[in-house]
Design an enzyme around this catalytic site. Sequence first.
Site, PDB file in Angstrom:
ATOM      1  N   THR A 147       0.817  -1.212   0.000  1.00 36.16           N
ATOM      2  CA  THR A 147       0.000   0.000   0.000  1.00 36.16           C
ATOM      3  C   THR A 147       0.852   1.264   0.000  1.00 36.16           C
ATOM      4  O   THR A 147       1.994   1.249   0.470  1.00 36.16           O
ATOM      5  CB  THR A 147      -0.902  -0.011   1.254  1.00 36.16           C
ATOM      6  OG1 THR A 147      -1.541   1.250   1.382  1.00 36.16           O
ATOM      7  CG2 THR A 147      -0.107  -0.266   2.528  1.00 36.16           C
ATOM      8  N   ASP A 148       0.269   2.361  -0.481  1.00 36.48           N
ATOM      9  CA  ASP A 148       0.972   3.647  -0.406  1.00 36.48           C
ATOM     10  C   ASP A 148       1.032   4.188   1.024  1.00 36.48           C
ATOM     11  O   ASP A 148       1.781   5.125   1.301  1.00 36.48           O
ATOM     12  CB  ASP A 148       0.316   4.680  -1.344  1.00 36.48           C
ATOM     13  CG  ASP A 148      -1.153   4.964  -1.050  1.00 36.48           C
ATOM     14  OD1 ASP A 148      -1.718   4.359  -0.113  1.00 36.48           O
ATOM     15  OD2 ASP A 148      -1.746   5.806  -1.759  1.00 36.48           O
ATOM     16  N   GLU A 149       0.233   3.592   1.934  1.00 40.39           N
ATOM     17  CA  GLU A 149       0.199   4.123   3.304  1.00 40.39           C
ATOM     18  C   GLU A 149       1.524   3.943   4.037  1.00 40.39           C
ATOM     19  O   GLU A 149       1.763   4.582   5.061  1.00 40.39           O
ATOM     20  CB  GLU A 149      -0.936   3.471   4.108  1.00 40.39           C
ATOM     21  CG  GLU A 149      -2.273   3.701   3.450  1.00 40.39           C
ATOM     22  CD  GLU A 149      -3.454   3.683   4.406  1.00 40.39           C
ATOM     23  OE1 GLU A 149      -3.246   3.658   5.620  1.00 40.39           O
ATOM     24  OE2 GLU A 149      -4.585   3.708   3.898  1.00 40.39           O
ATOM     25  N   TYR A 173      -1.992  -0.360  10.963  1.00 38.75           N
ATOM     26  CA  TYR A 173      -2.116  -1.049   9.665  1.00 38.75           C
ATOM     27  C   TYR A 173      -0.908  -0.737   8.787  1.00 38.75           C
ATOM     28  O   TYR A 173      -0.242  -1.644   8.270  1.00 38.75           O
ATOM     29  CB  TYR A 173      -3.416  -0.629   8.959  1.00 38.75           C
ATOM     30  CG  TYR A 173      -3.411  -0.951   7.478  1.00 38.75           C
ATOM     31  CD1 TYR A 173      -3.476  -2.263   7.027  1.00 38.75           C
ATOM     32  CD2 TYR A 173      -3.325   0.070   6.518  1.00 38.75           C
ATOM     33  CE1 TYR A 173      -3.449  -2.562   5.662  1.00 38.75           C
ATOM     34  CE2 TYR A 173      -3.307  -0.213   5.158  1.00 38.75           C
ATOM     35  CZ  TYR A 173      -3.361  -1.534   4.736  1.00 38.75           C
ATOM     36  OH  TYR A 173      -3.329  -1.818   3.394  1.00 38.75           O
ATOM     37  N   LYS A 177       2.089  -3.249   7.396  1.00 38.72           N
ATOM     38  CA  LYS A 177       2.398  -3.442   5.971  1.00 38.72           C
ATOM     39  C   LYS A 177       3.854  -3.048   5.689  1.00 38.72           C
ATOM     40  O   LYS A 177       4.546  -3.700   4.900  1.00 38.72           O
ATOM     41  CB  LYS A 177       1.445  -2.624   5.096  1.00 38.72           C
ATOM     42  CG  LYS A 177       0.002  -3.097   5.085  1.00 38.72           C
ATOM     43  CD  LYS A 177      -0.216  -4.487   4.503  1.00 38.72           C
ATOM     44  CE  LYS A 177      -0.038  -4.536   3.003  1.00 38.72           C
ATOM     45  NZ  LYS A 177      -0.454  -5.863   2.444  1.00 38.72           N
TER      46      LYS A 177
END
Length: 368
Positions: A147-149, A173, A177
């Site tokens: 993810t870009d997060e 989260y 990741k």
Amino acid sequence: MRSAERLHPAMTVNSTILVTGGAGFIGANFVLAKVGERNDVVVNLDKLTYAGNLENLATLNGNPRHVFAQGDICDRALADRLLAMHKPRAIVHFAAESHVDRSIHGPGEFVRTNVNGTFTLLEAARAHWQKLDTAARDRFRFVHVSTDEVYGSLDADDPPFTETHPYAPNSPYAASKAASDHLVRAYFHTYGLPVVTTNCSNNYGPFQFPEKLIPLTLANALAGKPLPLYGDGRNVRDWLYVEDHCAAISAVLDRGLPGQVYNIGGRNEIANIDIVKTLCALLDELKPSADGPYARLITFVKDRAGHDRRYAINAHKIARELGWRPAETFSTGIRKTVQWYLAHPEWIARVQSGKYREWIDLNYGEVA
Ligand code: NAD
Ligand code: DAU
């Protein structure tokens, strides 16, 4: 759809892919594309948490190219068994706890699945890969869907995230990741395992669990309930239609280079308030409410803890090196999405009532 323990498809081994999390939102879209359009064989390992829904794959019922195995990616013996039995040419790893708000309320499961689960899969993949002959080792891929997060939050004037942007995860989260991305990277550098990582922006489209902004807004609007916007509603995300994400993952699977990272995004930076207003306008057009415009339901609520302000993706690398570009604009993708949810009220109802969990017994009997 049959149990992995009972079926070994009589297909060429080179077309077999082990997908994890293939009953979730993006995973199901990917499995449907792979089995439906490309005639690949997919072995689908999914625990069927609250987010896993075999109803998403109902059109594959009876299709021998889809082999479902209910199980946990933390179960090393199961991963070993599936790899030995099906000899996939690749693993495409979607399985994760994926909802930021849930990670704030209960981070433990995120560490278990996203970190320990990815570690377990990497170990199983490494052991399997080391036993392959040279040609098969060269062909093998471990595609890690991230993810870009992991990159953290951008200010309004910052350039979009590139693949070399420093990691700065802000939610449990995102941190879980990020940890999994680091493990994946380490397995390339230390063991030579041919991994490829993708970091994608916010997806939308069919089969998304109605806890995420777009399906939640649609489900609530149709039920006449408030449409909750966190904080001032001005947080910005980059939105990508899920089928475009799946096409990008296919490009990475087919042409991505081991050890590389590819950012994936839609070039659609949109504030949450504008997403919700767009959804309301489409519903006003396609399913008008007797009570008046849906935007009347917009309600500002307490902000998410640690809420990242802005994400934006620079997807030049995957465009340049792998030739991938999104097929949908936001206006075409969001219209399709609204039409899909309007055409599937029973899917929303069964997810919200929990009845989708009965679907497995009802439709497939004893699956695994
Ligand atoms: P999802 O929550 O809809 O689906 C997750 C799937 O994983 C479910 O089917 C669930 O049953 C399964 N799963 C969870 N824990 C498991 C375990 N321990 N063992 C086996 N299966 C397990 O998620 P999604 O939105 O489809 O996201 C898929 C992947 O893509 C995730 O890795 C996520 O981080 C990543 N991603 C998502 C988005 C997005 O916008 N949704 C964007 C970028 C990246
Ligand atoms: O950026 C990629 C990520 O996108 C993925 O890695 C995650 O798995 C996926 O869930 C998604 O994370 P977000 O937190 O961005 O998605 P969500 O739909 O939960 O929220 C989108 C934005 O809308 C975010 O700024 C929070 C806001 N929001 C969300 C909900 C559920 C609201 O304002 N109200 C809400 O009720």
